[in-house]
Motif scaffolding. Structure first.
Motif: not given
Ligand code: CTP
Length: 401
Positions: A337-353
């Motif tokens: 969702k963030k990738l789409r909304e911010k018009n990014l080419d790549m997103i690095v996701a991590n579960d901080v828990t």
């Protein structure tokens, strides 16, 4: 075994510590990986292992003495310094680190080191209290500032009987670090704009709101980018980290300052990596004098900060945009969702828990999602390793354009 490259020379300095036996294994691994290995031993090292052991494994004479005329005529200390594609000191004692930091060259190892132009990787190994000694730590900072690389000692049982940080990393890990430092300069055409660390949003002259970001991921990206030939501008919130040698550092405090710096640098970069944990909110009112303690509950009213990455996504301008998503739930869906909304080419996701992932540690567990929708879940790795994976992915996206 690396076969499609020219034979590289590793000059290995071995200093006097019990971990010398691991340097023997390191020589074996380097030779197996097709390196020419030339070993220099200090006097202390020879108390632990004989030169013959290193000579037999490396297939080359071991250098020990700057005033030995036979050695000098056969090898030559300047020739030794010039021959290095990489210079490694493992194990490195507190003593040798102190000497290097002070510019002392009173034996063969420190003399050759002084004359080399090759990247230098130092692997300290010692008793935990020696490692924590503020003088040693100051020496490490000084050497980092001038561009020396370090591989951190690991934690565990130490030969002196203590448990803690001070063990020489396993030879396989030192070899991996050597290979990483010798990577080809595949980012020489890139000008990376990297943000790192937290913001601080002031409430009054002595208080602020912030978050737990350490800045380690952004700094690891800056180091990896520089190592691979990129020009790096690092816009950093307040951290306790040493800025990587060679990066252009722009220190900022608030999200508004970070936004200003990023917008100013944006036109001249080729890619932006927003690793900073930007403050989403700031206090609406700032008290210019210290707020006094009262007896009734205090309400702090906050207003949203602008979303820097979203603003860049709206312009885009042919640049690659890479964001991070720190999540506590629904990792993949939130990241996409963030990738789409911010018009990014790549997103690095991590579960901080997750254990080993997220803010303050030296490791991370990340999933890389790109704009094609492809996602790659990576295993637990150091932030340095993850930085290289992210940059590999950046190059792959570039080549697909
Ligand atoms: N980011 C930004 N400006 C903000 C907030 C975040 O540029 N004001 C960037 C971060 O640097 C990161 C990405 O956007 O690369 C996602 O940040 P994150 O905090 O995970 O997401 P938010 O958009 O703030 O959403 P939320 O906090 O609701 O999860």
């Amino acid at each position: 075994m690396v076969s499609d490259r020219k034979k590289l020379t590793a000059v290995l300095g071995v200093t006097g510590g019990i971990a010398c036996y691991k340097a023997v294994e390191l020589v074996r691994l380097l030779v197996k990986d097709d390196f020419t290995v030339r070993v220099i031993m200090t006097h202390g090292a020879r108390e632990f292992v004989t030169p013959l052991t290193f000579q037999t494994l490396s297939g080359n004479p071991v250098a020990t003495d700057p005033f030995d005329l036979t050695q000098e005529s056969e090898i030559g200390h300047i020739n030794l310094a010039d021959s290095a594609d990489i210079f490694v000191i493992a194990p490195a004692t507190a003593n040798v680190i102190g000497k290097i930091a002070a510019g002392i060259a009173d034996d063969l190892l420190t003399t050759v080191l002084m004359a080399t132009k090759a990247p230098v990787l130092i692997a300290p190994a010692m008793n935990i209290h020696m490692y924590e000694n503020p003088i040693l730590q100051e020496n490490l900072r000084k050497l980092r500032r001038v561009g020396y690389y370090f591989i951190e000692p690991t934690e565990g049982f130490l030969a002196c009987g203590y448990e803690g940080k001070g063990r020489l990393p396993e030879p396989e890990n030192i070899l991996a670090e050597i290979q990483r430092l010798l990577r080809k300069k595949d980012l020489a055409d890139e000008r990376l704009l990297i943000t790192a660390g937290p913001n601080r949003e002031p409430i009054d002259p002595v208080r602020y709101i912030s978050n737990r970001s350490s800045g380690k991921m952004g700094y690891a990206l800056a180091r990896a980018g520089l190592n691979r030939g990129a020009a790096v501008t690092l816009v950093s919130g307040p951290t306790a980290l040493e800025p990587p040698a060679g990066a252009r550092l722009i220190p900022v405090t608030t999200a508004a300052e970070m936004r200003r710096a990023v917008l100013e640098e944006f036109p001249s970069c080729t890619a932006v990596i927003m690793a900073a944990a930007v403050s989403d909110y700031r206090p609406i009112e700032y008290s210019s004098t210290k707020m006094k303690r009262g007896k009734t509950p205090l309400e702090l009213r906050l207003e949203p900060n602008p979303d820097i990455l979203k603003e860049l996504g709206a312009k885009k301008d042919g640049k690659l945009l890479i964001g991070f998503a720190a999540e506590t739930d629904d990792l993949a869906a939130n990241a996409k969702k963030k990738l789409r909304e911010k018009n990014l080419d790549m997103i690095v996701a991590n579960d901080v828990t997750q254990e080993g992932s997220g803010f303050d540690g030296d490791t991370n567990i990340a999933t890389i999602v790109d704009r094609s929708g492809a996602s790659r879940a990576l295993p637990l790795m150091t932030k340095d390793e993850l930085a290289d994976q992210i940059l590999d992915h950046l190059l792959a996206l570039k080549s697909r354009r």
